[in-house]
Motif scaffolding. Structure first.
Motif, PDB file in Angstrom:
ATOM      1  N   GLY A  59       1.049  -1.436   0.088  1.00 55.29           N
ATOM      2  CA  GLY A  59       0.291  -0.075   0.017  1.00 55.29           C
ATOM      3  C   GLY A  59       0.843   1.141  -0.184  1.00 55.29           C
ATOM      4  O   GLY A  59       1.937   1.197  -0.079  1.00 55.29           O
ATOM      5  N   THR A  61       0.211   5.964  -0.740  1.00 59.50           N
ATOM      6  CA  THR A  61      -0.378   7.222  -1.379  1.00 59.50           C
ATOM      7  C   THR A  61      -0.403   7.475  -2.141  1.00 59.50           C
ATOM      8  O   THR A  61       0.955   7.270  -2.974  1.00 59.50           O
ATOM      9  N   HIS A  71      -4.923   7.133   0.206  1.00 59.92           N
ATOM     10  CA  HIS A  71      -4.370   6.190   0.179  1.00 59.92           C
ATOM     11  C   HIS A  71      -4.513   4.870  -0.528  1.00 59.92           C
ATOM     12  O   HIS A  71      -5.845   5.081  -0.586  1.00 59.92           O
ATOM     13  N   THR A  73      -4.394   1.004  -0.793  1.00 61.75           N
ATOM     14  CA  THR A  73      -4.742  -0.344  -0.197  1.00 61.75           C
ATOM     15  C   THR A  73      -4.193  -1.152  -0.372  1.00 61.75           C
ATOM     16  O   THR A  73      -4.715  -1.620  -1.401  1.00 61.75           O
ATOM     17  N   SER A  82      -1.923  -2.291  -5.162  1.00 62.57           N
ATOM     18  CA  SER A  82      -2.705  -1.780  -5.202  1.00 62.57           C
ATOM     19  C   SER A  82      -3.410  -0.322  -5.059  1.00 62.57           C
ATOM     20  O   SER A  82      -3.542  -0.741  -6.609  1.00 62.57           O
ATOM     21  N   GLY A  84      -6.481   2.529  -4.928  1.00 62.24           N
ATOM     22  CA  GLY A  84      -7.350   3.761  -3.510  1.00 62.24           C
ATOM     23  C   GLY A  84      -8.553   4.641  -4.364  1.00 62.24           C
ATOM     24  O   GLY A  84      -8.415   4.179  -6.028  1.00 62.24           O
TER      25      GLY A  84
END
Length: 116
Positions: A59, A61, A71, A73, A82, A84
């Motif tokens: 993960g 940003t 964020h 994830t 990941s 977001g």
């Protein structure tokens, strides 16, 4: 004439392999963010956009001038990916925007990732 065709085919194959080699090497570093995808790629102010990043297994940003830091994830079942969801600012001006991701201290920017 046959030799000329064979040489041309061999040259084309070498050129294709030469172009593919950097991609294969870049994909080998599993802790390096790569392949930032923003969907939808054209979005209205106030809309929500999903951003997916490969090479970001822990993960991280994502940032842009069009949305607040959000964020990322890890995606369950997707080894190194990941995701977001960002909400585009109401005051975002029309135009193209970059997205910068930070995964485990490594950064990657995709220029003109989406358009408002």
């Amino acid at each position: 004439m046959r030799n000329t065709r064979a040489l041309a085919a061999a040259g084309a194959a070498v050129a294709v392999l030469g172009l593919a080699a950097p991609t294969a090497t870049a994909g080998g570093d599993h802790n390096q963010p790569r392949n930032i995808v923003a969907l939808p790629s054209v979005i209205a102010r106030g809309g929500q956009m999903t951003v997916t990043v490969d090479g970001c297994p822990q993960g991280g940003t994502m940032t842009s001038d069009a949305f607040r830091t959000t964020h990322l994830t890890p995606v369950r079942g997707a080894n190194e990916t990941s995701r977001g969801t960002a909400t585009i600012r109401q005051d975002a001006r029309p135009g193209s925007y970059d997205i910068t991701v930070n995964c485990s201290g490594r950064r990657l920017t995709r220029p003109a990732a989406f358009t408002v």
